[in-house]
Structure formats: structure tokens, C-alpha cells
Design an enzyme around this catalytic site. Structure first.
Site, PDB file in Angstrom:
ATOM      1  N   ARG A 146     -30.280  24.885  27.795  1.00 33.98           N
ATOM      2  CA  ARG A 146     -29.803  24.713  29.170  1.00 33.98           C
ATOM      3  C   ARG A 146     -29.037  25.943  29.621  1.00 33.98           C
ATOM      4  O   ARG A 146     -28.197  26.465  28.877  1.00 33.98           O
ATOM      5  CB  ARG A 146     -28.820  23.524  29.260  1.00 33.98           C
ATOM      6  CG  ARG A 146     -29.424  22.179  29.179  1.00 33.98           C
ATOM      7  CD  ARG A 146     -28.479  21.111  29.760  1.00 33.98           C
ATOM      8  NE  ARG A 146     -27.083  21.282  29.347  1.00 33.98           N
ATOM      9  CZ  ARG A 146     -26.082  20.501  29.773  1.00 33.98           C
ATOM     10  NH1 ARG A 146     -26.321  19.516  30.625  1.00 33.98           N
ATOM     11  NH2 ARG A 146     -24.854  20.700  29.345  1.00 33.98           N
ATOM     12  N   TYR A 184     -14.666  18.671  35.958  1.00 37.76           N
ATOM     13  CA  TYR A 184     -14.507  19.794  35.025  1.00 37.76           C
ATOM     14  C   TYR A 184     -15.757  20.665  34.900  1.00 37.76           C
ATOM     15  O   TYR A 184     -15.734  21.631  34.142  1.00 37.76           O
ATOM     16  CB  TYR A 184     -14.041  19.323  33.641  1.00 37.76           C
ATOM     17  CG  TYR A 184     -14.860  18.254  32.957  1.00 37.76           C
ATOM     18  CD1 TYR A 184     -16.096  18.536  32.406  1.00 37.76           C
ATOM     19  CD2 TYR A 184     -14.368  16.966  32.834  1.00 37.76           C
ATOM     20  CE1 TYR A 184     -16.832  17.552  31.770  1.00 37.76           C
ATOM     21  CE2 TYR A 184     -15.083  15.968  32.198  1.00 37.76           C
ATOM     22  CZ  TYR A 184     -16.315  16.264  31.663  1.00 37.76           C
ATOM     23  OH  TYR A 184     -17.032  15.292  31.033  1.00 37.76           O
ATOM     24  N   LYS A 185     -16.812  20.307  35.619  1.00 35.17           N
ATOM     25  CA  LYS A 185     -18.021  21.139  35.571  1.00 35.17           C
ATOM     26  C   LYS A 185     -17.963  22.150  36.723  1.00 35.17           C
ATOM     27  O   LYS A 185     -17.158  23.066  36.699  1.00 35.17           O
ATOM     28  CB  LYS A 185     -19.251  20.234  35.613  1.00 35.17           C
ATOM     29  CG  LYS A 185     -19.345  19.275  34.406  1.00 35.17           C
ATOM     30  CD  LYS A 185     -20.588  18.408  34.484  1.00 35.17           C
ATOM     31  CE  LYS A 185     -20.627  17.367  33.374  1.00 35.17           C
ATOM     32  NZ  LYS A 185     -20.866  17.964  32.045  1.00 35.17           N
ATOM     33  N   ASP A 212     -24.120   8.933  40.172  1.00 38.83           N
ATOM     34  CA  ASP A 212     -23.348   9.803  39.286  1.00 38.83           C
ATOM     35  C   ASP A 212     -23.576  11.237  39.763  1.00 38.83           C
ATOM     36  O   ASP A 212     -24.711  11.729  39.728  1.00 38.83           O
ATOM     37  CB  ASP A 212     -23.813   9.611  37.841  1.00 38.83           C
ATOM     38  CG  ASP A 212     -23.061  10.518  36.870  1.00 38.83           C
ATOM     39  OD1 ASP A 212     -22.517  11.554  37.298  1.00 38.83           O
ATOM     40  OD2 ASP A 212     -23.043  10.198  35.671  1.00 38.83           O
ATOM     41  N   PHE A 233     -27.429  10.711  31.611  1.00 42.05           N
ATOM     42  CA  PHE A 233     -26.414  11.138  30.661  1.00 42.05           C
ATOM     43  C   PHE A 233     -25.964   9.904  29.883  1.00 42.05           C
ATOM     44  O   PHE A 233     -25.653   8.873  30.476  1.00 42.05           O
ATOM     45  CB  PHE A 233     -25.229  11.775  31.385  1.00 42.05           C
ATOM     46  CG  PHE A 233     -24.280  12.425  30.431  1.00 42.05           C
ATOM     47  CD1 PHE A 233     -24.538  13.692  29.942  1.00 42.05           C
ATOM     48  CD2 PHE A 233     -23.165  11.746  29.974  1.00 42.05           C
ATOM     49  CE1 PHE A 233     -23.679  14.280  29.020  1.00 42.05           C
ATOM     50  CE2 PHE A 233     -22.312  12.329  29.053  1.00 42.05           C
ATOM     51  CZ  PHE A 233     -22.568  13.598  28.574  1.00 42.05           C
TER      52      PHE A 233
END
Lengths: 398, 398
Positions: free
Chosen positions: A357, A213-214, A190, A125
Site C-alpha cells: 500500500r 490520525y490518518k 466509515d 477494515f
């Protein structure tokens, strides 16, 4: 091919089915973007309202003691710990993932002063790689080696994601951590795309970061977390020396004295309102059997691959064990295809240049949702519905 | 001596009196801690509820476009700008003050690579000094010179607060900024205790930081702001290179390319829920005449000094022009004195070792509140009510 009735039967037998009721899910939407922003837990709405009206509004500055704002970063960290294989006093909540990566990598470099190589994944990312570039630029004299080279020798630190945000490919955390340690490097994981999607265990690693927040469903811009292995607590330095990492922040001393343990990695004033949503979201996680979560996650992604694998190139690993909780497909016109899907209530997202995705949050996505999303994708492609010119126009955030 | 009726008359004639209705203020409390955490604006409660329920709950990841989350850090910055003498595109909101200080000082050091001195005030709010110590420790080779020495020669950067958190003393921003520039240094102002308390103008400075949870009333842990003078936009570097500071964050490029202008100082994902409260709080500030605010602030602090100046040593400047919107008094047993006051509904705070702090937020503090607070302080001292042993016990956060 599995049909819709069979999916409904699977949902009826799903041991996690009750969790869906915990979430607000808009009518007519199949939300396959929980890997980007998790859905709103009903209890989070109540909890944030309480933080605003009763704590801020009613206790005012007294909330630091009465509502426990001061201890929140550690108390929330202790509740994230079981989700990543960590123990109490090993995780602190705050800031953003970008900042947590900066803290972790900088601390690792200070612990390996004789080494000048940072291994990072250029396909990681982007913020991970950008943060490393910024830190290396500030310090000077460091080489950033792409993890794709596969060499950890002479590395001070290795920074990798457990699950690749683009492809959904899952790393072998124990094996890679062991390889880094054999090379004398420190390991930073990560966990943004794995925490809350599967059992995670970074206890062998040195540092780990992740966002909430995912899959954890703590809301837009919810604070990140930072894990520091207890074997580094006495020696690891937080280069972002804010007052909340001080041994006695309210003594207002002129010199910085790091707090004992994980608290030294706190920085400034905690984001209390965002933390309230996390507080509520974690109440749900205390009841989730992670083995069942992973089993359902693999079943959902496998079902989607079975239903649409003939339509588009699969970017994600074909083996469910080697995937996170997402499926990525390739289409040269991926952007308008995704816009056409969203227009029909199937929400995924697009990652440049050509990736569609689809994230499957096992707490609120049903087998029937997978079935219906696949059917919609088939229709959009078969009828070339994505060629509508409305779908070509780019939004600010894709 | 001014009496209570005269205070009620002053309130009735106060041109700012209507603003008090904007805030939730608990019954029976005189809240003189707005310089630490501002009171809850009624509209902030509504705005946060909307961010949670309609934006997060209803739009989900679509909120990045539909609710403008992506642009929030700049949009909010543009609305803070008029409060600090800055223009549009010069202020970005996010993170915490500690992190903004790190960004500002690090950027200043990169702009003055030939200099090795950082001037900072050891009596400044500790996080400022701690952050500088951490940055200097990371980079090596820097001298931190106490601002009390009064020398800016050879300095790369000078970091000072406009209003001292402890004493309330107000710096002469134009004069000190000019002195720093004459010495060839860059000037960073910390506005935490001045923004929202008086007209501020840092347009001559190079950087400025501030928090939004004190006089601006944006809630506990609300995001900070960072001002960068436009003359540095092309060259100043953000060493915290997160994806939201990238020129094209959603292109997911492997190399960091800083965004144009102030956006390059954004870091990670913005704290959307905390930002919502700030959004609402700033609606109030758009209607506040800052000259009237300052006039009322000086009248309030002067009234308090008049009413209690015979009781305790005044730590704040005697001249209202030289003060912020707070009054600090010295008492060797300041902690139990403050606890006794709070027990009687007069909320101030204590700063070690012996300072009683009283903040007067002109938007919601009335002249009669000042009168009643002073009367309570007089009673607590005259009758030695603070000697009750309950008040000696320390709370976690003082």
C-alpha cells in the site's frame, strides 16, 4: 514517461505546496503511509506542549473551564463537520473508531427494532466487522450479511467504508445511501480512509464514524469522531451511557438523562492531550481547498500508477475517480519488498497476504516524491533487492 | 491544637517529602483536588514531548514497533498491577473508566447467564450507574438493585467503588468481595478514588476498573485500566470487539478471534500521547512505599479534620482507617464557600448539593498545606467572605 524535472515543475506550480512546510518530515524519507498515520504538524507539537505545561501544569483541574476541556468534544466536532458535509452540532469527538462504530450500529439497531439483519463488508477494515460480530453476539438473534451479497432488504443497518483500506476503492456514497434508505435500512459510513483525502459528504446518511490520525494528522491514537444525522438526535440512543453524555454531568444525578443533541454520544472523560493535537491539526484544514486537494490526490496516484503500473498488478481501481488517495499493488512477496523499500527511504506498508500500500497525503507529498518512490520500487524489483534475508523477518506490527 | 511550626517539623521529617519535587505545582496554590486531577509530574512533560517529537515526528508509523506503541496497553497494565494487588498479564490500559465498566459488567453478565440482577450503588460515581443503566436497557430483562438494599442474592454482578467519590468512605474490599461470591455473584470494583491513595488489593475480585488521572497523576483524560482475574481469562468475553483485542490484529482476518489473556480486553487503537504521560507517571510509583503513603494520607486527613471539624459537619467517616485520602464537609452554601477558598489559593471542589471536597495527594501535599488550608477555611467562614456575590455565579464545570 514523465521525468523528474517535469515533477519538480509540477511541484513548483502546486497551489498546495506551502502546506508541506506545516509538517515535520524526517530527512531522507518519502513517507507514503499518511493513510495509516499522518505526519506531525509543527503546530501540533507546540499545542500539545501548551496543553501539558500551561493547561494541565498551570491550570490543573481549572482547565475544565479555563482551557475548555469540557466543550472540546463538541468544539472539535464542529470543526470536523465541514470536512464531511455535516453542520455544527452534528459531530462529537472521542474514544476510538471501534467504539464509535459500536455506538452507531447499536443506535441504528435500536431505531429499527423490527429488523434483524446487519449488512457489513467482510472485506471492510476488520475492526468494523469485529465490532458488529461482538454486538450481534451480545444481543443475540441478529444475522450479519456480507455486503458482497449486494442485498439490503430487511436490513436494520448497512455499515460500509467510503474508501476500502486494502484496495483504495471508493464507494458511491450518495447512491449506496439511497439504496439503503430505499430498503428501509439506516446507513453508517466509515470515513477513516476518505476524510482528509477528498471532499466527503455524508449528510444524507444516518451515522458516520472516522479516525483523525490518518489524513487529518492528529497523531497516534488520536480520538475518533461520530456523526449523527440531526433527524435522529431526539430519538437515537447512546448505549454507552457515560457521564459526559448526561444532560447535567456535574449535577451527579442518580438516573441517566441524555443530553440534547450530539452531546448524548459523548461517553467518558475526554482524552485532553490527544485532543490538543487534533485541535492544532484542524487549524490547517480550515485553509485547505478540498477541490484542489482532491485534484492533487488524483494526480499523485495517477502518476504513481503511470510510473509503476507495468511492474505489478494494480489492486486499486484504474480510474482515479474511483480511488481514494492510495495505490495498492500486488506482489506474492510483498512483505520483503516493502521492507526493502523502507530500507531505501520509501515508506509504504504491507497488508496480508500480498498487498503493497502507498498512501499519498496531498498536503505534504510532492510529485517528485512519487517519481523517486517509483524509481526505487523499480530498482528493488529489477535487481531483486528484496531477496535479502534481512527483509523476510517479520516485525510485530507489519 | 497543632500549630504551623509543628506542621513544618512534620514535613521536614516526612519520608515521602522528596516526591513533591517531582511535580509542577503553581505558586500560591494549595492544590487539594488531586483526587479529581493529579498534578503534572515534571517527567511527564518531558515524556510527552518525546512521544510527540521523537516518536510520532521522527519514527512516524514505525513507532508501532520502535516505540512499542502496540505493546503499551499491556506494558502499562503490568506496571499498574502492583498498585492494585494484581499480577503481570492481568491489567490492560485504554479507553475511559466508563468504557471499562461497560466491558467488565457486560463480561460478568455473560459469565452468569442464568441471573438477571445487577447490584449497583445509586450513590456511586454517576458514570458507573449510568453505564449499568445503559447496558441493562440494551440487553433488556435485567433488574438494577441499589446496593443500599444490602442484598446480593440472585445477583449476576455487584459493582461498587472502593472509596466513595462524595463522602470518601472506604469499603471493606475483602469482606464485600467474599459476600458477593457467597451469593454466587461476580465482583467488580471501581478503584478510581483508591488507586494511588492507599494499598489496594483486588486479587480476590473478578474485575476492577480505575482511572489514572487522579492520584496516579497521568493527566487530563488519561486512559483507564481494566483488571480481569486470571481465572476468567479463558472464558470472559469482551463485548467491545475491536481489532486490538484480536489474536492477530495485523493479519486482518474477517472473523474475530479473541487474543489470549488480558489482551482480548483491548479495543481500538491506543491513545499513544495520553499513554506517554502515564508511562512517566508510573516511574514515580515504582519508588513509592505504599504503607508510608497510606500512613501519611491518614495523618493528613486526620490533621484537617482536627483543624476544621468544629466548623462544619464532617461527611467523611471520622475514623481515618475508614476514609480514603479525602475529607468531605457539608455546608448549605458550599458552592460560594469553595469559590471563596479558591480565590484565596486553596483549591478543593464542590459536589452538589452541599459537599466541599478536599483531596490530599500524599506525594505532594505537605502538613503545612493542610494547616494553611484549614486556616483559610476558618477565615472564609468566620468573616463570611463567601457571601461576595462574585462567588455565587456558577461555572460550566463545578
Amino acid at each position: 514517461m514523465i521525468d523528474r524535472d517535469r515533477c519538480l515543475a509540477l511541484d513548483a506550480a502546486d497551489p498546495l505546496r506551502a502546506f508541506r512546510e506545516e509538517f515535520v518530515l524526517p530527512e531522507g524519507v518519502i513517507y507514503l503511509v499518511g493513510n495509516s498515520l499522518g505526519a506531525l504538524p509543527r503546530r501540533a507539537a507546540d499545542r500539545v506542549r501548551r496543553a501539558v505545561e500551561q493547561e494541565w501544569g498551570g491550570q490543573l483541574v481549572g482547565g475544565w473551564n479555563q482551557a475548555g476541556w469540557y466543550d472540546q468534544p463538541l468544539a472539535l466536532g464542529d470543526r470536523i463537520a465541514p470536512l464531511i458535509g455535516a453542520g455544527p452540532g452534528e459531530v462529537v469527538v472521542g474514544n476510538s473508531t471501534s467504539i464509535a462504530i459500536y455506538q452507531a450500529v447499536a443506535a441504528a439497531l435500536r431505531l429499527r427494532p423490527d429488523r434483524r439483519v446487519i449488512v457489513s463488508d467482510a472485506r471492510n477494515f476488520p475492526t468494523d466487522h469485529y465490532v458488529v460480530q461482538g454486538l450481534a453476539g451480545l444481543l443475540g438473534g441478529y444475522e450479519i450479511r456480507d455486503a458482497a451479497e449486494g442485498r439490503f432488504d430487511d436490513a436494520a443497518v448497512v455499515l460500509l467504508s467510503e474508501v476500502d483500506y486494502r484496495t483504495g476503492a471508493r464507494a458511491d456514497v450518495p447512491a449506496v445511501t439511497a439504496r439503503a434508505h430505499e430498503a428501509g435500512a439506516l446507513m453508517v459510513w466509515d470515513l477513516c480512509h476518505s476524510v482528509g483525502a477528498m471532499p466527503v459528504d455524508v449528510s444524507a446518511a444516518d451515522f458516520a464514524v472516522g479516525c483523525t490520525y490518518k489524513y487529518l494528522n492528529a497523531g497516534p491514537g488520536a480520538p475518533a469522531f461520530l456523526y449523527v444525522s440531526p433527524r435522529h438526535h431526539a430519538t437515537a440512543e447512546n448505549v454507552l451511557q457515560g457521564w459526559h453524555g448526561h444532560a447535567a454531568p456535574f449535577a451527579f444525578e442518580t438516573g441517566y438523562r441524555p443530553a440534547e443533541g450530539i452531546r448524548r454520544f459523548a461517553v467518558g472523560t475526554p482524552h485532553v492531550l490527544s485532543s490538543a493535537a487534533l485541535d492544532a491539526a484542524l487549524e490547517i484544514w480550515e485553509r485547505v481547498p478540498m477541490d484542489l486537494l482532491r485534484a492533487k490526490s488524483m494526480a499523485l496516484t495517477s502518476l504513481f500508477v503511470d510510473l509503476v503500473g507495468d511492474l505489478l498488478e494494480l489492486v486499486s481501481p484504474a480510474d482515479a475517480e474511483a480511488r481514494g488517495s492510495q495505490v495498492s499493488l500486488r506482489h506474492p512477496d510483498g512483505y520483503p519488498v516493502m521492507r526493502a523499500l523502507i530500507d531505501r527511504g520509501v515508506h509504504g506498508d504491507f497488508r496480508a497476504p500480498d498487498i503493497l500500500r502507498f498512501g499519498f497525503a496531498p498536503l505534504y507529498i510532492r510529485y517528485v516524491d512519487v517519481h523517486d518512490a517509483a524509481a526505487t520500487l523499480r530498482e528493488v524489483l529489477d535487481k531483486e533487492l528484496w531477496r535479502d534475508e534481512r527483509y523476510a523477518q517479520r516485525l510485530a506490527v507489519t
